[in-house]
Scaffold this active site. Sequence first.
Site, short mmCIF file in Angstrom:
data_model
loop_
_atom_site.label_atom_id
_atom_site.label_comp_id
_atom_site.label_asym_id
_atom_site.label_seq_id
_atom_site.Cartn_x
_atom_site.Cartn_y
_atom_site.Cartn_z
N HIS A 1 -12.98 -2.16 -8.49
CA HIS A 1 -14.19 -1.40 -8.84
C HIS A 1 -14.00 0.11 -8.74
O HIS A 1 -14.85 0.87 -9.20
CB HIS A 1 -15.38 -1.87 -8.01
N GLY B 1 4.32 1.24 -1.83
CA GLY B 1 4.30 1.45 -3.26
C GLY B 1 2.94 1.90 -3.75
O GLY B 1 1.94 1.84 -3.03
N ASP B 2 2.93 2.36 -4.98
CA ASP B 2 1.73 2.79 -5.70
C ASP B 2 1.46 1.74 -6.77
O ASP B 2 2.30 1.52 -7.65
CB ASP B 2 1.98 4.16 -6.32
N PHE B 3 0.29 1.07 -6.72
CA PHE B 3 0.10 -0.05 -7.64
C PHE B 3 -0.04 0.38 -9.10
O PHE B 3 0.01 -0.45 -9.99
CB PHE B 3 -1.04 -0.97 -7.21
N ASP C 1 0.86 -1.19 0.00
CA ASP C 1 0.00 0.00 0.00
C ASP C 1 0.89 1.23 0.00
O ASP C 1 2.12 1.12 0.05
CB ASP C 1 -0.94 -0.01 1.21
#
Length: 347
Positions: A256, A236-238, A210
Amino acid sequence: MNQPIQSNACEPNESVTPDAILQLGFAFWGSKTLLSAVELGLFTLLADGPLTAEAVTARLSLHPRGVRDFLDALVALGQLERGENLYANAPAAAVFLDRRRPTYVGGILEMANARLYPFWGALTEGLRSGVPQNETKEGRDLFDEIYRDPAILGEFLKAMSGLSLGAANAIAGKFPWTDYKTFADIGTAQGALPVTLSRAHPHLGGIGFDLPVVRAHFEAYVAQYGLAERLSFRAGDFFADPLPAADVLIMGHILHDWGLDKKRMLIRKAYEALPFGGALIIYDSVIDDERRRNAFGLLMSLNMLIETREGFDFTGADCMAWFKEAGFVETRVEPLVGPDSMVIGIK
């Protein structure tokens, strides 16, 4: 040639009544009664033992005028029990609405009360405009608002735990974890899913992935269960960073939030990060393929209209098609609990 749908409407009779229409039309009454009870901490108060209406009035600093109706409405709604003028939690409320219990799901209800309830009042405007009805109306971004304020972030992460606990327990029991050794939970929040999986399967090691600001919340939650040696946090940034390498990658209530292009990109990134034979699990309020039965999933998709610029919920068939586009050779959908299902892809 398509035949027009014939209306069954005629004069009212004993078998056709407006009861269900009126019940649905005023459903917000019962919803707000429950949400206010959670906000007030009523169920946590009653976890210490039954109380009279007068005692509840005093302990929660309420005005006496509405308390008896409030409590008796919760009895009628199945959330409280009453005997000899004493009010107590109903069994489900005792387990899931006491803030001091690890099974507490009220976090998501707290968020529904504080954020979603007022925003849903603008659903008609959202349907007409196609744009979100939350902070974005004032030029602000939903996730920026959540992640910049430590108090709001803490409540949001608790809400995600409440939303995920039921599904997490089902995933722990239904997925063949004996065939795998490691997993990574993408968008882990507090880490409710990693903790649930690790407690159920001692051979597993896991990663919670996250944004950096979530680390302290994750590590504190994991430490409560003595699992710091088996569960680690990866910042991290996905969208911007590679996903962690693990035998199984999991995305819960994430896909979603985004439009179709970003959904496909996240699935493709997961495929690239997995070893051959590895698995991707996506769980959400997956809509039934005929879009007739999972009302919660369909309403959640409307919630994405309220909350996001492009997000929408999806059917199992939709998700399996995206999996196959990414290269997964085997896909399936399995129901979890309530409206949630998991879509599984094997590389």
